[in-house]
Design an enzyme around this catalytic site. Structure first.
Site, mmCIF file in Angstrom:
data_model
loop_
_atom_site.group_PDB
_atom_site.id
_atom_site.type_symbol
_atom_site.label_atom_id
_atom_site.label_comp_id
_atom_site.label_asym_id
_atom_site.label_seq_id
_atom_site.Cartn_x
_atom_site.Cartn_y
_atom_site.Cartn_z
ATOM 1 N N GLU A 151 -4.509 -12.399 -1.600
ATOM 2 C CA GLU A 151 -3.165 -11.884 -1.336
ATOM 3 C C GLU A 151 -2.932 -10.505 -1.945
ATOM 4 O OE1 GLU A 151 -1.009 -16.312 -1.599
ATOM 5 O OE2 GLU A 151 -0.553 -14.759 -3.092
ATOM 6 N N TYR B 222 -11.495 -25.715 -3.228
ATOM 7 C CA TYR B 222 -12.946 -25.649 -3.040
ATOM 8 C C TYR B 222 -13.508 -26.982 -2.541
ATOM 9 C CZ TYR B 222 -12.899 -21.128 -5.331
ATOM 10 O OH TYR B 222 -12.655 -19.806 -5.653
ATOM 11 N N HIS C 250 -10.866 -16.897 -14.571
ATOM 12 C CA HIS C 250 -9.541 -16.372 -14.222
ATOM 13 C C HIS C 250 -8.766 -15.794 -15.413
ATOM 14 C CE1 HIS C 250 -9.442 -19.281 -10.513
ATOM 15 N NE2 HIS C 250 -10.523 -18.517 -10.558
ATOM 16 N N GLN D 151 -16.136 -15.170 -16.445
ATOM 17 C CA GLN D 151 -15.458 -14.007 -15.882
ATOM 18 C C GLN D 151 -14.755 -13.177 -16.946
ATOM 19 O OE1 GLN D 151 -12.871 -15.769 -12.953
ATOM 20 N NE2 GLN D 151 -14.563 -16.547 -11.726
#
Length: 382
Positions: free
Chosen positions: A253, A274, A159, A95
């Site tokens: 959120e 998960y 992340h 990512q």
């Protein structure tokens, strides 16, 4: 006192969804029915590779980052430049890569921009912040300087965050940082991961940060307990920072970071691991900050913006959220500090970033095989 969180569900979203598009190999032009009337969605540019961040230029067009490490100028007519020279080397891993781009508040005079990116270092990689000068030809970056490096570097490709927002004072910056897939880092004040940091424009800690002078905390930290905040924007009028944060299985959120506030990850979440193991929800620990809004199941919110244009007056002041797994836009009505309602606009496209253009239209980055920049405006506006 914390504002109780609201939770959006697929069933609730379906009531507010107004029209779904069928994804096509290339979006040329589509008509959407929305609460503000018919909208036209059209492709301005395509062929971008994992476009991630976008900034509107006063001279026209946009700067767009591509995650593998390229920065491009997309002209107002849709023409896409070759990669700009001078971009820092990025770690194109998972990512991570070249992430956000933001103009300095005095860009018209300084031509200064900020970039966030994953940087390879001893021990792995972490998110870094750089500033540079965009040359007048729009072809290169000059005077590139790395202002801040999140510590420590960690292995893996998960992340990184990350958005950079100029604070209301015009002299400091908010940078959102993911937990790097190491849940416990979000609660560890000796690490930058899973935090929102606030920096002076030279990269030093902001003078009003809550943990300045503490030996057991990083001085750059503004708030903590975040998982993977990939959206950030300032609320018009109040200057309040809002962030969009991806939860695990559910528990996405919208948060309002405040100095020293702990938003709870991984101690609480409205999602589950998960593996299926449940996580205590926000109501089980009221000493931690609850979200302003949440989604269950996952919606994967990424880039956000407060709409401040004139083309869509009914949406002015609303928070517009791009969704990846949700393949939609969410329009959130913010009133008196609370999110009071939601409209879901299905697109069938993975929306990575969203911004208001100088013409008042909304511009969306599509992070899929198309790699497109789309323009959303009222159908009658042309």
């Amino acid at each position: 006192m914390p504002i109780p969180a609201r939770r959006s569900t697929r069933a609730a979203a379906a009531v507010l969804s107004l029209c779904a598009l069928v994804a096509a190999p290339a979006v040329a032009q589509d008509r959407l029915e929305t609460s503000a009337g018919p909208m036209r969605l059209e492709t301005l540019a395509q062929g971008l590779v994992h476009p991630w961040g976008i900034a509107a230029l006063p001279e026209g067009g946009f700067l767009v980052t591509e995650r593998p490490g390229r920065l491009r100028h997309v002209r107002a007519d849709g023409g896409v430049s070759p990669p700009l020279a001078g971009v820092p080397a990025v770690a194109d891993i998972g990512q991570g890569g070249l992430l956000d781009v933001t103009l300095a508040p005095d860009f018209a005079a300084s031509r200064e921009i900020y970039l966030t990116f994953a940087e390879a270092r001893d021990g792995g990689a972490a998110t870094s912040l750089a500033r540079a000068r965009l040359d007048e030809s729009l072809g290169a970056l000059e005077n590139v300087e790395i202002l801040f490096r999140a510590e420590p570097a960690l292995s893996g490709g998960r992340h990184f965050g990350s958005r950079v927002v100029v604070a209301p004072d015009g002299e400091s910056l908010f940078v959102t940082l993911g937990d790097r897939g190491a849940d416990e880092s979000a609660q560890d004040l000796t690490q930058h991961h899973g935090k929102v940091v606030r920096l002076a424009r030279d990269g030093t800690p902001f003078s009003g940060n809550p943990f300045l002078g503490r030996a057991d905390a990083r001085p750059e930290i503004w708030s903590y307990g975040h998982r993977n905040p990939q959206g950030a924007a300032l609320e018009p009028g109040t200057g309040r920072l809002l962030t969009a944060e991806m939860g695990p299985r559910g528990g996405d959120e919208i948060n309002a970071p405040a100095p020293g506030a702990n938003f709870g990850w991984p101690l609480v979440s409205d999602g589950s691991q998960y593996s299926g193991i449940p996580i205590p929800d926000h109501m089980t620990n009221t000493s931690l900050e609850p979200p302003l809004w949440g989604w269950v199941p996952s919606f994967s919110p990424s880039g956000i913006t407060f709409y401040d244009g004139d083309l869509i007056p009914g949406w002015r002041g609303d928070l517009v959220v791009g969704a990846l797994s949700g393949q939609a836009l969410a329009r959130l009505d913010v009133e008196g500090g609370r999110i009071v309602s939601e409209e879901i606009i299905p697109l069938g496209l993975r929306i990575r970033a969203v911004t208001t253009g100088p013409d008042g239209a909304l511009y969306l980055l599509v992070d899929d095989d198309r790699g497109a920049l789309l323009r959303l405006a009222p159908a009658e506006a042309g």
